[in-house]
Every structure is written in structure tokens, then in C-alpha cells.
Design a protein around this motif. Structure first.
Motif, short mmCIF file in Angstrom:
data_model
loop_
_atom_site.label_atom_id
_atom_site.label_comp_id
_atom_site.label_asym_id
_atom_site.label_seq_id
_atom_site.Cartn_x
_atom_site.Cartn_y
_atom_site.Cartn_z
N ILE A 3 0.83 -1.21 0.00
CA ILE A 3 0.00 0.00 0.00
C ILE A 3 0.87 1.26 0.00
N ALA A 4 1.90 1.26 0.82
CA ALA A 4 2.76 2.45 0.94
C ALA A 4 3.48 2.75 -0.38
N THR A 5 3.92 1.70 -1.07
CA THR A 5 4.65 1.91 -2.33
C THR A 5 3.72 2.29 -3.48
N SER A 6 2.40 2.16 -3.26
CA SER A 6 1.44 2.55 -4.30
C SER A 6 1.13 4.05 -4.24
N GLY A 7 1.70 4.72 -3.23
CA GLY A 7 1.50 6.16 -3.12
C GLY A 7 0.54 6.58 -2.02
N VAL A 8 -0.07 5.61 -1.34
CA VAL A 8 -0.97 5.93 -0.23
C VAL A 8 -0.14 6.28 1.00
#
Length: 235
Positions: A38-43
Motif C-alpha cells: 500500500i505504501a509503495t502505491s503512493g498511499v
């Protein structure tokens, strides 16, 4: 992804996995991998973890211990869990910051709202430890407070149950699951979502809550993407 900035609330018990006490490292690794995705998706991801797998202040009070002392011990338990999750995330190359409501300068930063927001803007996963820093408040309340302070779009409450039911699904086989429910309905029906202080904070500040099963792989990503997983508490 539907949400730009989230706060994930995990119970301390969720870290136990199949153990009776402490931290299950397989479960911890599973959570870390899902958070990384999730974090690497930009969230922008912030997290609050309870401490019930190590120590619960309210249980200590029932055993005759001073409630305030017990609650502070519980806050320290949340810091242990937060450090464990931080280590699991950094092992897979996720930049994190641990911010504590109680000063422990050798191991984490003090909580400063502007600093927390800046870390999130820079793409770091921010973990909030030590609850609110005050006795008599749960980590549910800490999650609601921090989410409001950093202007998160939603609180995602990861549990071992896949949503909110008309009754406890582990005890009542006829319990029915809600896909969506309003804050007023939760009050009227006396359903248990978060403790009342936390729930009222969310209601007054128009902060939606999604209760979902964090232990089912892929659920976290689906919830953040806006898929119908768990139960949405809305207005």
C-alpha cells in the motif's frame, strides 16, 4: 487507490497469530508485506497498534493494581509492538518513523503533529506509539485522535472478524453482517465498533471507519482501493 491518507488500527492481539501471548513473527511479516504494498502505491499510511498481547491496563486494575499505573504499562506495551512492526517494515526496505506520545528519545521521536504530517508527505510509514499518552484512554481513542490530527481520510480497523454484525458471530451463528451502517444506527443498536470515546470523536469529525478482517491476505489492499470489504460506518 480510493484513499490518499489512511490510519490503520491494529489490536495487539492480532499480532499474536496462533500464539497465546506475545508476537507471532509470521503474522508480523504478513502485515509488513501488505503495508509495504500500500505504501509503495503512493498511499500515505499511519498506524496505531494496541498492546493487549503483552499487557492490558484495565485487567491489571481488576487485579488490584492502580489503574493509572496499569495504563502506563499498557502504553509501553504498545511501543514494544510498534518497534516490532517498525523492524519488520524496515527489514523489507520501507522507510518508517515511530512517534511516541511519551518521550523515549533513544528509540522514537516525540509526537509532533506537523512532523507526523511531513513524514507522511515524504512517503514514510508513520507508527504512533504509547496511545494518547494519558491513562483512561484506549488505543482506539488514540487512533481516532491521531487520524483527525493528521487529516486521514478514513480509519481502517483491522480485526479477526470480517465486519460488524448484528451480534457476535463467534457466539451467534444467526448473526448478520452489515455492509454499511450509519453512526446513529451503531448508537441505537448498541453495537461494539470502537470504544465510545473514539467512536464519538470519529462521528463529530466526520471520519468514516471501515472494520475488516486484516488476517485474510489481500483484504487490506482491497479496502484501500475502495472495494466492498468489511463494514463501512458512514454518516
Amino acid at each position: 487507490m480510493k484513499y490518499k491518507r489512511i490510519l490503520l488500527k491494529l489490536s495487539g492481539e492480532s499480532l499474536m497469530g496462533n500464539k497465546q501471548f506475545g508476537i507471532d513473527h509470521d503474522r508480523l511479516s504478513q502485515y509488513a508485506m501488505e503495508i509495504k504494498e500500500i505504501a509503495t502505491s503512493g498511499v500515505q499510511v499511519s498506524i496505531v497498534i494496541g498492546g493487549g498481547n503483552i499487557f492490558r491496563g484495565i485487567q491489571a486494575a481488576e487485579g488490584g493494581m492502580d489503574r493509572v499505573q496499569g495504563d502506563y504499562m499498557g502504553m509501553l506495551a504498545t511501543v514494544i509492538n510498534s518497534m516490532a512492526l517498525q523492524a519488520a517494515l524496515e527489514r523489507i526496505h520501507v522507510n518508517t518513523r515511530l512517534l511516541s506520545a511519551i518521550k523515549m528519545e533513544e528509540i522514537c521521536e516525540p509526537f509532533i503533529r506537523r512532523r507526523a504530517v511531513r513524514h507522511l508527505e515524504k512517503g514514510r510509514v508513520v507508527i504512533f506509539g504509547a496511545g494518547t499518552g494519558n491513562p483512561y484512554f484506549t488505543t482506539d481513542t488514540a487512533a481516532a485522535l491521531r487520524a483527525i490530527e493528521v487529516e486521514a481520510n478514513v480509519i481502517l480497523k483491522g480485526t479477526r472478524v470480517d465486519g460488524i454484525y448484528t451480534a457476535d458471530p463467534e457466539k451467534d451463528k444467526n448473526a448478520k453482517k452489515y455492509d454499511t451502517i450509519s453512526f446513529s444506527e451503531v448508537y441505537e443498536k448498541g453495537l461494539s465498533v470502537m470504544d465510545m470515546t473514539a467512536f464519538t470523536l470519529c462521528n463529530e469529525n466526520k471520519l468514516p471507519i471501515i472494520v475488516f478482517d486484516m488476517n485474510k491476505p489481500g483484504n487490506f489492499k482491497k479496502v484501500v482501493a475502495g472495494e466492498k470489504v468489511g463494514t463501512l460506518v458512514e454518516f
